[in-house]
Enzyme design. Structure first.
Site, PDB file in Angstrom:
ATOM      1  N   GLU A 244      27.409  -7.433  16.615  1.00  0.00           N
ATOM      2  CA  GLU A 244      26.364  -7.769  17.583  1.00  0.00           C
ATOM      3  C   GLU A 244      26.562  -9.116  18.273  1.00  0.00           C
ATOM      4  OE1 GLU A 244      23.784  -5.800  18.535  1.00  0.00           O
ATOM      5  OE2 GLU A 244      24.704  -4.232  17.319  1.00  0.00           O
TER       6      GLU A 244
ATOM      7  N   SER B 187     -28.803  18.164 -13.944  1.00  0.00           N
ATOM      8  CA  SER B 187     -28.809  18.098 -15.409  1.00  0.00           C
ATOM      9  C   SER B 187     -27.604  17.387 -15.997  1.00  0.00           C
ATOM     10  CB  SER B 187     -28.892  19.506 -15.989  1.00  0.00           C
ATOM     11  OG  SER B 187     -30.148  20.097 -15.684  1.00  0.00           O
TER      12      SER B 187
END
Length: 625
Positions: free
Chosen positions: A99, A376
């Site tokens: 690069e 319940s």
């Protein structure tokens, strides 16, 4: 002087003055450009210091260390940052060779590269060669768009010069290698190494893999290892030749690496993107509370969050929830929803959780919202548990089973049968209402609420009434809190705070949080043992028989009626089963998000009990228990 000579002289003067004006204008323009280049970059860097703090994907791990989720960044990609010391030296030198091989000899602008690119573009009449240095590429990626025009190139140059003044070469290079796009939604070389080659530790990368990574930036969409065709192969071979030319590898190493077949391996993410969506939602909320950081910060800060999720249990839970046979029929406009939480009651870890039948990240998490009436299923928490703890009642104590009025409140038994007296164990086993309310009256509402608080359910003042005996709560309760409460009975009376997070560390590996047990005895072991014996009877020969497994199960069903005008009295709003095995406690809820005349259930709580049994059986098998 002749008239002709005068005319020529005036013409020459005009040319001179014009040239002078143009020269002055060019000089002024050049000065302006120089000033602009030196001021623009510094100004942008001053205005946007946050740009140099790269967002990084946080990772959420299951209890076995496998990656449950890598959190995507706002730009819908993934980044894992790494220091230069964590990267192979060969990788760093290869990226420089490919690069920007003059990186350490320029101050942000590679004039030789720029000139070469300009000549190439002039000869071939295109704009393909950019000549950008690594610093320029970083500047463009952080601060600019990708438009190819003179102003953007000028801004890029200015930013590159400013970056070189602010940061060292090593800092710029590290930012570049962590920021660069590497295809397939991966940002930075570390994320790419994990995604393409399953390499969490970058120094394990082989030569051919390093070449493949360095080949990508030139064209991330066509040169990444997952791209079809020969282009990735040819690009990698070119990179290998550059590596040899620069003396980074030998000829033999180049040849051997070129022969390696590009074979992307499975990355570190072990589960599909949808796995554990509700669990992750719960993890992020808990981690935010523990650290004081926002959920967004936690997702983009590169944190590693280790959870207590048991992968086998979670997958078994989600697989079962995808089978519609285990659920009541859908309504006219809504699907029946459900939520479930499984806790390891020995240490409080939430081993599996789902807040819906088809949850996604950010969707409604019904497992943790206090919005449902437990019916319940609340009786062990508010009636029988407090009675046992008081020392005045035992499982064989006789309770009054008669139709009674308590002020304006007059509870009914479901079948209209009243036996006069029943034992506590029978009242719980058959889920008889009248004895439960009578017992709460004897124990006292305040004492019962204090007992529930010890189990993790703190009721508001609005619940200071006898209707809580049958699970009629002002705002409701979550499956998570119900599982937490029952886990106290399962663990011999000790409270282990239910939690998903084991530890949180930052991007540098610094530990920010580690769970420390605060195990506390909150009810007597005798109370827990008696409750467990009664709840096993509920499963073995009472309302919870559909929850039975080939191992001991204790638990309780719960149902709340819809009570809708013009709708059958058999219409139900909420179905529950909360129970536990020797290892895990779990709570199951079923119902519609909005119960109405078009969306209600006629199935009973046995369906929730059956879902519990199916999930837990698969979870035990899937987790190797």
């Amino acid at each position: 002087m002749s008239r002709l000579d005068a005319r020529a002289r005036r013409k020459l003067l005009r040319i001179f003055y014009t040239a002078f004006d143009i020269g002055v204008a060019c000089a002024l323009l050049l000065v302006a450009l120089i000033v602009y280049v030196h001021l623009y970059g510094d100004a942008v860097l001053d205005r946007h210091p946050e740009k140099l703090k790269l967002a990084e994907s946080s990772i959420i791990l299951a209890s076995d260390g496998t990656v449950l989720r890598r959190i995507p960044l706002p730009e819908s990609g993934y980044r894992r940052s790494a220091r230069l010391e964590e990267m192979p030296e060969l990788l760093i030198k290869t990226f420089l060779a490919v690069e920007d091989h003059r990186y350490y000899s320029h101050q942000g602008l590679d004039y030789t590269g720029i000139l070469r690119a300009a000549l190439h573009n002039a000869v071939y009449l295109d704009n393909a060669e950019g000549g950008s240095s690594i610093t320029q590429q970083l500047a463009r990626n952080l601060y600019l768009n990708r438009d190819k025009n003179l102003l953007r190139k000028l801004n890029e140059a200015s930013l590159a010069i400013a970056l070189e003044k602010r940061l060292s070469k090593e800092e710029i290079l590290q930012h570049y290698l962590n920021q660069i796009y590497m295809g397939q939604g991966q940002y930075g070389v570390k994320a790419a190494a994990e995604h393409y080659f399953g390499k969490t530790y970058m120094k394990e990368l082989e030569i051919w893999q390093i070449a493949a990574l360095a080949a990508i930036p030139k064209g991330p969409s066509v040169y990444n290892p997952e791209s079809a065709g020969e282009r990735p192969v040819e690009r990698r071979k070119l990179v290998l030749r550059i590596m040899e030319q620069r003396g980074l590898i030998t000829h033999e190493e180049m040849v051997a690496a070129a022969k390696q077949e590009i074979r992307p391996e499975a990355g570190t993410e072990a589960y599909s993107p949808g796995t554990g969506a509700s669990y992750i939602n719960t993890v992020l909320k808990e981690a935010s509370r523990l650290t004081g950081k926002t959920e967004t910060e936690l997702q983009t800060g590169g944190y590693t969050i280790v959870t207590g999720m048991n992968p086998g249990a979670q997958l078994a839970l989600e697989e079962t929830f995808r089978n519609s046979d285990f659920f009541p029929s859908d309504g006219k406009t809504q699907q029946v929803e459900a939520a479930m939480v499984i806790i390891n009651h020995d240490n409080g870890e939430i081993v599996a959780l789902t807040g819906g039948r088809d949850p996604s990240i950010g969707s409604l998490n019904r497992a943790i919202i206090d919005a449902r009436q437990p019916g319940s299923a609340f009786k062990p928490v508010i009636d029988y548990g407090p009675a046992l703890e008081s020392g005045k009642f035992m499982p064989d104590s006789l309770l009054l089973d008669r139709k009674q009025r308590y002020g304006s409140y007059s509870p009914d038994n479901h079948n209209g049968i009243y036996r006069g007296q029943v034992s506590m164990s029978q009242a719980l086993q058959q889920s008889i209402n009248a004895p439960a309310v009578w017992l709460l009256k004897q124990v006292g509402v305040e004492n019962a609420r204090a007992f529930a608080a010890k189990l993790g359910i703190v009721l508001p003042q609005e619940d200071n009434n006898l209707s809580i005996a049958l699970g009629g709560l002002h705002t409701g309760v979550s499956p998570l809190k119900m599982a937490q409460a029952y886990s106290v009975f399962a663990s011999g009376g000790t409270f282990n705070e239910a939690h998903t997070v084991r530890s949180i560390s930052d991007a540098q590996g610094k530990m920010l949080y580690r769970y420390a047990s605060k195990r506390k005895q909150v009810v007597s072991p005798l109370t827990a043992a008696n409750m467990t014996a009664m709840l096993r009877d509920v499963v073995n020969k009472g309302t919870g028989v559909k929850a039975r497994m080939n191992i001991p199960v204790a638990g309780k069903t719960g149902t709340t009626q819809a009570d809708l005008p013009g709708v059958t009295g058999k219409a139900n709003r909420d179905l529950w089963f909360v129970g536990y095995t020797p290892a895990w406690t779990a709570a199951v809820w079923m119902g519609f998000d909005h119960t109405d005349k078009d969306n209600f259930m006629t199935a009973g709580s046995g369906m929730a009990a059956a879902l519990f049994s199916n999930v837990m059986n698969k979870a035990y098998t899937g987790s190797g228990r």
